[in-house]
Design a protein around this motif. Structure first.
Motif, PDB file in Angstrom:
ATOM      1  N   GLU A 167       5.198  -3.865 -16.795  1.00 25.47           N
ATOM      2  CA  GLU A 167       6.186  -2.797 -16.589  1.00 25.47           C
ATOM      3  C   GLU A 167       5.585  -1.664 -15.760  1.00 25.47           C
ATOM      4  O   GLU A 167       6.234  -1.120 -14.857  1.00 25.47           O
ATOM      5  N   LEU A 168       4.340  -1.335 -16.053  1.00 22.09           N
ATOM      6  CA  LEU A 168       3.664  -0.227 -15.377  1.00 22.09           C
ATOM      7  C   LEU A 168       3.591  -0.441 -13.867  1.00 22.09           C
ATOM      8  O   LEU A 168       3.774   0.500 -13.094  1.00 22.09           O
ATOM      9  N   VAL A 169       3.330  -1.680 -13.431  1.00 22.32           N
ATOM     10  CA  VAL A 169       3.178  -1.961 -11.997  1.00 22.32           C
ATOM     11  C   VAL A 169       4.474  -2.475 -11.360  1.00 22.32           C
ATOM     12  O   VAL A 169       4.474  -2.926 -10.220  1.00 22.32           O
ATOM     13  N   GLY A 170       5.573  -2.408 -12.105  1.00 21.54           N
ATOM     14  CA  GLY A 170       6.863  -2.807 -11.549  1.00 21.54           C
ATOM     15  C   GLY A 170       7.061  -4.302 -11.441  1.00 21.54           C
ATOM     16  O   GLY A 170       7.814  -4.774 -10.583  1.00 21.54           O
ATOM     17  N   MET A 171       6.405  -5.087 -12.336  1.00 20.17           N
ATOM     18  CA  MET A 171       6.497  -6.549 -12.265  1.00 20.17           C
ATOM     19  C   MET A 171       7.102  -7.164 -13.524  1.00 20.17           C
ATOM     20  O   MET A 171       7.013  -8.387 -13.731  1.00 20.17           O
ATOM     21  N   ALA A 172       7.737  -6.371 -14.354  1.00 20.67           N
ATOM     22  CA  ALA A 172       8.295  -6.896 -15.609  1.00 20.67           C
ATOM     23  C   ALA A 172       9.321  -7.998 -15.358  1.00 20.67           C
ATOM     24  O   ALA A 172       9.402  -8.973 -16.109  1.00 20.67           O
ATOM     25  N   LYS A 173      10.094  -7.870 -14.292  1.00 18.47           N
ATOM     26  CA  LYS A 173      11.139  -8.860 -13.995  1.00 18.47           C
ATOM     27  C   LYS A 173      10.569 -10.169 -13.461  1.00 18.47           C
ATOM     28  O   LYS A 173      11.263 -11.188 -13.420  1.00 18.47           O
ATOM     29  N   ILE A 179       3.765   2.666  -6.438  1.00 21.64           N
ATOM     30  CA  ILE A 179       2.419   2.470  -6.978  1.00 21.64           C
ATOM     31  C   ILE A 179       1.608   3.761  -6.891  1.00 21.64           C
ATOM     32  O   ILE A 179       0.844   4.093  -7.799  1.00 21.64           O
ATOM     33  N   SER A 180       1.792   4.512  -5.808  1.00 18.84           N
ATOM     34  CA  SER A 180       1.101   5.790  -5.686  1.00 18.84           C
ATOM     35  C   SER A 180       1.523   6.742  -6.807  1.00 18.84           C
ATOM     36  O   SER A 180       0.686   7.411  -7.426  1.00 18.84           O
ATOM     37  N   THR A 181       2.825   6.784  -7.084  1.00 21.12           N
ATOM     38  CA  THR A 181       3.336   7.643  -8.157  1.00 21.12           C
ATOM     39  C   THR A 181       2.806   7.196  -9.508  1.00 21.12           C
ATOM     40  O   THR A 181       2.444   8.021 -10.361  1.00 21.12           O
ATOM     41  N   MET A 182       2.758   5.878  -9.716  1.00 20.54           N
ATOM     42  CA  MET A 182       2.230   5.342 -10.966  1.00 20.54           C
ATOM     43  C   MET A 182       0.774   5.733 -11.161  1.00 20.54           C
ATOM     44  O   MET A 182       0.368   6.185 -12.234  1.00 20.54           O
ATOM     45  N   LEU A 183      -0.038   5.564 -10.119  1.00 21.66           N
ATOM     46  CA  LEU A 183      -1.459   5.897 -10.226  1.00 21.66           C
ATOM     47  C   LEU A 183      -1.658   7.396 -10.447  1.00 21.66           C
ATOM     48  O   LEU A 183      -2.517   7.808 -11.234  1.00 21.66           O
ATOM     49  N   ARG A 184      -0.865   8.181  -9.753  1.00 26.12           N
ATOM     50  CA  ARG A 184      -0.965   9.638  -9.950  1.00 26.12           C
ATOM     51  C   ARG A 184      -0.656  10.002 -11.396  1.00 26.12           C
ATOM     52  O   ARG A 184      -1.354  10.818 -12.011  1.00 26.12           O
ATOM     53  N   ASP A 231       5.700  -2.601   1.048  1.00 30.80           N
ATOM     54  CA  ASP A 231       6.615  -1.847   1.891  1.00 30.80           C
ATOM     55  C   ASP A 231       6.566  -0.370   1.495  1.00 30.80           C
ATOM     56  O   ASP A 231       5.841   0.017   0.567  1.00 30.80           O
ATOM     57  N   ILE A 232       7.309   0.455   2.198  1.00 27.16           N
ATOM     58  CA  ILE A 232       7.269   1.902   1.961  1.00 27.16           C
ATOM     59  C   ILE A 232       7.629   2.237   0.520  1.00 27.16           C
ATOM     60  O   ILE A 232       6.963   3.049  -0.138  1.00 27.16           O
ATOM     61  N   GLU A 233       8.680   1.601   0.010  1.00 29.71           N
ATOM     62  CA  GLU A 233       9.102   1.863  -1.363  1.00 29.71           C
ATOM     63  C   GLU A 233       8.022   1.464  -2.366  1.00 29.71           C
ATOM     64  O   GLU A 233       7.727   2.201  -3.311  1.00 29.71           O
ATOM     65  N   GLY A 234       7.415   0.297  -2.136  1.00 27.56           N
ATOM     66  CA  GLY A 234       6.363  -0.178  -3.033  1.00 27.56           C
ATOM     67  C   GLY A 234       5.155   0.739  -3.037  1.00 27.56           C
ATOM     68  O   GLY A 234       4.571   1.018  -4.094  1.00 27.56           O
ATOM     69  N   ARG A 235       4.755   1.200  -1.841  1.00 33.36           N
ATOM     70  CA  ARG A 235       3.612   2.114  -1.763  1.00 33.36           C
ATOM     71  C   ARG A 235       3.892   3.397  -2.532  1.00 33.36           C
ATOM     72  O   ARG A 235       3.029   3.908  -3.240  1.00 33.36           O
TER      73      ARG A 235
END
Length: 241
Positions: A115-121, A168-173, A161-165
Protein backbone atom coordinates in the motif's frame (compact mmCIF):
# COMPACT_ATOMS: atom_id res chain seq x y z
CA UNK A 1 24.47 8.34 12.62
CA UNK A 2 25.98 7.22 9.32
CA UNK A 3 29.55 8.32 8.60
CA UNK A 4 31.55 8.02 5.39
CA UNK A 5 35.25 8.72 5.83
CA UNK A 6 37.64 9.05 2.87
CA UNK A 7 35.70 6.36 1.01
CA UNK A 8 37.74 5.34 -2.03
CA UNK A 9 37.21 2.60 -4.60
CA UNK A 10 38.97 2.94 -7.95
CA UNK A 11 38.60 0.47 -10.79
CA UNK A 12 41.10 -0.09 -13.63
CA UNK A 13 40.81 2.85 -16.00
CA UNK A 14 40.14 5.29 -13.17
CA UNK A 15 36.39 4.78 -12.70
CA UNK A 16 35.07 4.75 -9.16
CA UNK A 17 34.99 7.19 -6.26
CA UNK A 18 37.77 8.88 -4.31
CA UNK A 19 37.86 10.66 -0.97
CA UNK A 20 34.13 10.78 -0.24
CA UNK A 21 33.24 12.19 3.19
CA UNK A 22 29.71 12.44 4.56
CA UNK A 23 27.96 12.56 7.91
CA UNK A 24 24.24 11.81 7.94
CA UNK A 25 22.18 12.26 11.08
CA UNK A 26 18.75 10.80 11.78
CA UNK A 27 16.11 12.39 9.56
CA UNK A 28 18.62 13.94 7.15
CA UNK A 29 18.35 13.40 3.41
CA UNK A 30 21.46 13.74 1.24
CA UNK A 31 21.12 14.03 -2.54
CA UNK A 32 24.11 12.47 -4.31
CA UNK A 33 24.46 14.43 -7.56
CA UNK A 34 26.70 14.00 -10.56
CA UNK A 35 26.64 13.25 -14.29
CA UNK A 36 26.50 9.70 -15.62
CA UNK A 37 29.75 7.90 -14.82
CA UNK A 38 30.63 10.29 -11.97
CA UNK A 39 30.85 7.48 -9.41
CA UNK A 40 27.48 7.70 -7.67
CA UNK A 41 26.59 4.00 -7.92
CA UNK A 42 30.09 2.92 -6.91
CA UNK A 43 29.88 5.25 -3.91
CA UNK A 44 26.57 3.73 -2.82
CA UNK A 45 27.86 0.18 -3.34
CA UNK A 46 30.90 0.97 -1.21
CA UNK A 47 28.74 2.57 1.50
CA UNK A 48 26.61 -0.58 1.54
CA UNK A 49 29.63 -2.85 1.83
CA UNK A 50 28.86 -4.50 -1.50
CA UNK A 51 32.35 -3.80 -2.86
CA UNK A 52 35.69 -3.68 -1.07
CA UNK A 53 37.33 -0.28 -0.75
CA UNK A 54 40.90 0.81 -1.43
CA UNK A 55 40.78 2.96 1.68
CA UNK A 56 38.27 4.58 4.00
CA UNK A 57 35.03 3.14 5.28
CA UNK A 58 31.35 3.68 6.02
CA UNK A 59 30.04 3.14 9.54
CA UNK A 60 26.65 3.05 11.25
CA UNK A 61 26.71 4.27 14.86
CA UNK A 62 30.42 3.54 15.01
CA UNK A 63 30.28 0.03 13.53
CA UNK A 64 31.97 -0.59 10.18
CA UNK A 65 29.47 -1.60 7.50
CA UNK A 66 32.05 -3.80 5.78
CA UNK A 67 33.50 -5.43 8.90
CA UNK A 68 30.40 -5.73 11.11
CA UNK A 69 27.45 -6.46 8.80
CA UNK A 70 25.53 -8.16 11.61
CA UNK A 71 25.46 -4.81 13.46
CA UNK A 72 24.71 -2.61 10.46
CA UNK A 73 22.77 -4.39 7.69
CA UNK A 74 19.57 -4.88 9.75
CA UNK A 75 19.24 -1.10 9.90
CA UNK A 76 19.86 -0.45 6.21
CA UNK A 77 17.54 -0.53 3.20
CA UNK A 78 19.52 -0.86 -0.03
CA UNK A 79 18.19 -0.16 -3.52
CA UNK A 80 21.26 0.06 -5.74
CA UNK A 81 21.47 -0.70 -9.45
CA UNK A 82 18.76 -1.94 -11.79
CA UNK A 83 15.72 -3.55 -10.11
CA UNK A 84 15.90 -7.33 -10.48
CA UNK A 85 12.88 -8.92 -8.80
CA UNK A 86 12.05 -12.54 -9.64
CA UNK A 87 9.79 -12.25 -12.69
CA UNK A 88 7.96 -15.55 -12.14
CA UNK A 89 6.69 -14.49 -8.69
CA UNK A 90 3.83 -12.20 -7.84
CA UNK A 91 4.69 -8.96 -6.09
CA UNK A 92 3.31 -10.34 -2.82
CA UNK A 93 5.28 -13.59 -3.11
CA UNK A 94 8.45 -11.65 -3.89
CA UNK A 95 8.09 -9.67 -0.68
CA UNK A 96 7.18 -12.87 1.17
CA UNK A 97 10.70 -14.13 0.37
CA UNK A 98 12.06 -11.53 2.77
CA UNK A 99 9.97 -12.39 5.82
CA UNK A 100 12.49 -14.98 7.06
CA UNK A 101 15.31 -12.49 6.80
CA UNK A 102 13.71 -9.79 8.91
CA UNK A 103 11.95 -10.39 12.24
CA UNK A 104 8.55 -8.75 12.39
CA UNK A 105 7.85 -8.90 8.65
CA UNK A 106 4.49 -10.70 8.58
CA UNK A 107 1.57 -10.71 6.15
CA UNK A 108 0.19 -7.48 7.59
CA UNK A 109 3.52 -5.70 7.09
CA UNK A 110 3.77 -6.98 3.51
CA UNK A 111 0.29 -5.68 2.70
CA UNK A 112 1.05 -2.38 4.44
CA UNK A 113 4.24 -1.94 2.41
CA UNK A 114 2.49 -2.75 -0.88
CA UNK A 115 0.00 0.00 0.00
CA UNK A 116 2.82 2.37 0.92
CA UNK A 117 4.45 2.15 -2.54
CA UNK A 118 1.14 2.20 -4.44
CA UNK A 119 1.18 -1.50 -5.40
CA UNK A 120 -1.68 -2.90 -3.31
CA UNK A 121 -3.80 -3.50 -6.43
CA UNK A 122 -0.99 -5.40 -8.17
CA UNK A 123 0.36 -7.58 -5.37
CA UNK A 124 -1.17 -10.75 -6.86
CA UNK A 125 0.03 -10.02 -10.41
CA UNK A 126 3.19 -11.73 -11.67
CA UNK A 127 6.16 -9.37 -11.82
CA UNK A 128 6.85 -10.30 -15.46
CA UNK A 129 3.70 -8.34 -16.30
CA UNK A 130 4.86 -5.24 -14.43
CA UNK A 131 6.02 -2.10 -16.19
CA UNK A 132 9.50 -0.76 -15.47
CA UNK A 133 8.07 1.72 -13.00
CA UNK A 134 6.10 -1.00 -11.21
CA UNK A 135 9.24 -3.13 -10.90
CA UNK A 136 10.94 -0.11 -9.38
CA UNK A 137 8.11 0.24 -6.86
CA UNK A 138 8.16 -3.42 -5.82
CA UNK A 139 11.94 -3.25 -5.39
CA UNK A 140 11.48 -0.18 -3.20
CA UNK A 141 8.88 -2.09 -1.19
CA UNK A 142 11.42 -4.85 -0.57
CA UNK A 143 13.88 -2.42 1.05
CA UNK A 144 11.20 -0.77 3.21
CA UNK A 145 9.75 -4.00 4.61
CA UNK A 146 11.90 -4.17 7.74
CA UNK A 147 11.54 -0.48 8.63
CA UNK A 148 15.21 0.45 8.09
CA UNK A 149 16.80 3.45 9.76
CA UNK A 150 18.95 4.29 6.72
CA UNK A 151 18.03 4.12 3.03
CA UNK A 152 20.57 4.09 0.20
CA UNK A 153 18.59 4.68 -2.98
CA UNK A 154 20.14 4.68 -6.45
CA UNK A 155 17.85 6.42 -8.97
CA UNK A 156 14.62 5.31 -7.25
CA UNK A 157 12.44 7.17 -9.81
CA UNK A 158 13.95 5.47 -12.86
CA UNK A 159 11.29 4.29 -15.31
CA UNK A 160 8.46 6.12 -13.56
CA UNK A 161 6.13 8.60 -15.20
CA UNK A 162 5.59 12.09 -13.78
CA UNK A 163 2.71 10.99 -11.58
CA UNK A 164 4.65 8.00 -10.24
CA UNK A 165 7.70 10.11 -9.43
CA UNK A 166 5.53 12.57 -7.54
CA UNK A 167 3.78 9.81 -5.57
CA UNK A 168 6.98 8.06 -4.53
CA UNK A 169 8.72 11.34 -3.71
CA UNK A 170 5.78 12.35 -1.50
CA UNK A 171 5.79 8.94 0.16
CA UNK A 172 9.51 9.12 0.94
CA UNK A 173 9.20 12.66 2.23
CA UNK A 174 6.41 11.54 4.57
CA UNK A 175 8.45 8.54 5.69
CA UNK A 176 11.34 10.81 6.67
CA UNK A 177 9.01 13.15 8.55
CA UNK A 178 7.14 10.36 10.34
CA UNK A 179 9.97 7.97 11.21
CA UNK A 180 13.20 10.01 11.14
CA UNK A 181 14.76 7.62 8.63
CA UNK A 182 17.99 8.88 7.05
CA UNK A 183 18.33 8.79 3.27
CA UNK A 184 21.13 9.03 0.73
CA UNK A 185 19.57 9.24 -2.72
CA UNK A 186 21.07 9.62 -6.17
CA UNK A 187 18.71 11.02 -8.77
CA UNK A 188 18.71 12.86 -12.05
CA UNK A 189 15.27 14.19 -11.16
CA UNK A 190 16.45 17.05 -8.94
CA UNK A 191 13.05 18.73 -8.96
CA UNK A 192 11.44 15.63 -7.45
CA UNK A 193 13.67 15.70 -4.36
CA UNK A 194 14.64 19.35 -3.95
CA UNK A 195 11.89 20.21 -1.50
CA UNK A 196 12.68 17.44 0.98
CA UNK A 197 16.45 16.96 0.93
CA UNK A 198 18.56 18.51 3.70
CA UNK A 199 21.95 18.34 1.95
CA UNK A 200 23.43 17.94 -1.52
CA UNK A 201 26.71 16.21 -2.32
CA UNK A 202 28.33 16.61 -5.76
CA UNK A 203 30.68 14.07 -7.29
CA UNK A 204 32.43 14.50 -10.63
CA UNK A 205 34.74 12.11 -12.47
CA UNK A 206 35.07 9.98 -9.34
CA UNK A 207 35.93 12.85 -7.01
CA UNK A 208 34.01 14.36 -4.14
CA UNK A 209 33.58 17.97 -5.22
CA UNK A 210 31.34 19.71 -2.70
CA UNK A 211 28.70 19.15 -0.02
CA UNK A 212 26.36 21.78 1.42
CA UNK A 213 23.20 22.04 3.49
CA UNK A 214 20.03 23.18 1.76
CA UNK A 215 19.90 26.43 3.76
CA UNK A 216 23.45 27.28 2.70
CA UNK A 217 22.62 26.46 -0.92
CA UNK A 218 19.59 28.73 -0.94
CA UNK A 219 21.62 31.62 0.41
CA UNK A 220 23.70 31.68 -2.78
CA UNK A 221 21.64 29.94 -5.46
CA UNK A 222 18.08 29.89 -6.76
CA UNK A 223 17.92 26.15 -6.10
CA UNK A 224 19.81 22.87 -5.94
CA UNK A 225 19.99 22.59 -9.71
CA UNK A 226 21.77 25.95 -9.99
CA UNK A 227 24.13 24.94 -7.16
CA UNK A 228 24.92 21.70 -8.96
CA UNK A 229 25.45 23.31 -12.37
CA UNK A 230 27.67 26.03 -10.86
CA UNK A 231 30.06 23.56 -9.26
CA UNK A 232 29.99 21.29 -12.30
CA UNK A 233 30.97 24.24 -14.53
CA UNK A 234 33.80 25.11 -12.13
CA UNK A 235 35.13 21.55 -12.26
CA UNK A 236 34.95 21.39 -16.04
CA UNK A 237 36.56 24.78 -16.39
CA UNK A 238 39.39 23.75 -14.11
CA UNK A 239 39.88 20.52 -16.03
CA UNK A 240 40.17 22.43 -19.30
CA UNK A 241 42.86 24.83 -18.07
Amino acid sequence: MFEVNDLTKVYPGGRGIQGLNLTVQAGEVVALLGPNGAGKTTALQAMAGWVGTDRGEASWNGASVADRPELTRPYMGLMIGEPSPYLYLTGYDYLKCYHKLYPGVDDARIRQTLELVGMAKYGDLKIKKYSTGMKQRIELASVLLHRPKLLLLDEPFSGMDIEGRREISTMLRGLVADTGVSVIVSSHQVHDIEDWITHACIVYEGRHVHTAGIAQIRESFAGVEDYYLHHLAEERSGASV
